[in-house]
Structures are given as C-alpha cells and as structure tokens.
Design an enzyme around this catalytic site. Structure first.
Site, PDB file in Angstrom:
ATOM      1  N   SER A 101       0.810  -1.208   0.000  1.00 47.50           N
ATOM      2  CA  SER A 101       0.000   0.000   0.000  1.00 47.50           C
ATOM      3  C   SER A 101       0.853   1.271   0.000  1.00 47.50           C
ATOM      4  O   SER A 101       1.596   1.523  -0.945  1.00 47.50           O
ATOM      5  CB  SER A 101      -0.968  -0.061   1.188  1.00 47.50           C
ATOM      6  OG  SER A 101      -1.987   0.891   1.051  1.00 47.50           O
ATOM      7  N   LYS A 126      -0.475  -3.932  -3.846  1.00 48.01           N
ATOM      8  CA  LYS A 126      -1.678  -3.381  -3.200  1.00 48.01           C
ATOM      9  C   LYS A 126      -1.781  -1.907  -3.608  1.00 48.01           C
ATOM     10  O   LYS A 126      -1.547  -1.010  -2.840  1.00 48.01           O
ATOM     11  CB  LYS A 126      -1.558  -3.542  -1.684  1.00 48.01           C
ATOM     12  CG  LYS A 126      -2.620  -2.866  -0.856  1.00 48.01           C
ATOM     13  CD  LYS A 126      -3.978  -3.504  -0.994  1.00 48.01           C
ATOM     14  CE  LYS A 126      -4.985  -2.921  -0.028  1.00 48.01           C
ATOM     15  NZ  LYS A 126      -5.460  -1.595  -0.374  1.00 48.01           N
TER      16      LYS A 126
END
Length: 190
Positions: A101, A126
C-alpha cells in the site's frame, strides 16, 4: 549502519502523522550524511498523505503518485522542492512481499524517479483504493480507484503480475525468522 561515515539505517514500520518529521530529524542529526538505507520490509502501509510527505523529503519535483477513479478522474500528488534533501544522497530501500500500500507507493515513486535503488523481493501489488459503502445489513468494500506512479506505472496486481520489482532481488528463506527477531529487538529496545 555507520554513524561516523554518515550512513543511517532507518526502519519504517508504518506511515503515520509523525513519519516525515521523524525521517527529517534523523537525516538532520547526521552532519555528514552520505547515504541512507530505508527498510520498508513488512510495512503494511498506513496513510497515503504520510507516505507522500515522506517521499517528498527525497523528491524535488514530479509526480509522487496519482489515484484514478473508475471514471478516469485523477487526484494528483506532486513533490515540492521545500524541505527536500539533496538528490546527491544515495538511497537504498529494502522491500519484500509484505511491503504494501502506502509503503509500495513511497518505494515505487522514488524508484520510478531513479531516486532510489530497491533491494529485496517484489512487493505484493496493493495499489488500489477501497471504499466502504453501507448496506441494509452491513458494509461492503469496493475498489474505487487505482494508484499510478510516474509514467502511469501500475502497482496493482493484474494477471498474477504486480507490485514493484526490486533492482537487486534478494530472497531470504528465513524472512519470518528475521521479522520475529526484528520485532523482539524493537520490544526489548523500547
């Protein structure tokens, strides 16, 4: 790694409100800063604005990241020159399959600008924004946009390929053991 030679090792476990300020302070504490090793292994991400602020410490200009929604509308995060450290300071970033992320965004943006060398394993990919929507009996999480790096490089995993591939692949068969030792060391240190 070597205070005398000006080579700090900085481990960032998750991006939060204090991240950029703490990184900046560590770098200012080194009078003769020659290079930096930034460890993002096992970092699940955190807040996007905090990763953008941290990446901005190393980029003078250009795109850090943009998110594009399903309608194609972009939200752009650009680097600003103020508070940026010298581009001449080499930066190595350690990544693995659990660098996700916001951590992937920081590592990927610095890599895309040739500002850092990535060492380790491919990140998981991600690179999407998920939003919660209420239903009559609960919530549903839907992917609503995707993150892109300089040159419209996708982070998201598609067709089994995704994430950011390191410049120097290093696979540790004992990564779980090393992670446990790192965590135990941090607890003992605190």
């Amino acid at each position: 790694l070597d205070a005398k030679e000006g080579i700090p090792y900085i481990r960032e476990r998750q991006f939060c409100t204090k991240t950029a300020g703490q990184l900046e302070q560590v770098m200012r504490d080194f009078r003769n800063l020659r290079s930096i090793v930034l460890d993002l292994r096992g970092n699940p991400g955190g807040g996007l604005p905090f990763a953008v602020s941290a990446a901005n410490l190393f980029l003078r200009d250009g795109l850090i990241v943009k998110s594009v929604d399903r309608a194609g509308r972009p939200e752009v995060y650009r680097a600003r020159a103020e508070k940026t450290f010298s581009d001449a300071i080499p930066l190595a970033i350690l990544v693995n399959g659990r660098t996700a992320s916001a951590a992937e965004i920081m590592a990927g943006s610095l890599w895309a600008h040739s500002r850092a060398v990535l060492i380790g394993e491919r990140t998981p990919g991600k690179g999407c924004v998920q939003s919660l929507f209420p239903l009559a009996d609960g919530l549903i999480s839907l992917t609503t946009s995707e993150y892109l790096l300089k040159g419209d490089i996708r982070i998201s995993r598609r067709d089994g390929i995704g994430g950011i591939a390191p410049d120097l692949p290093v696979v540790s068969e004992q990564e779980d053991d090393l992670e446990a030792l790192r965590l135990r060391g941090e607890v003992l240190f605190q």
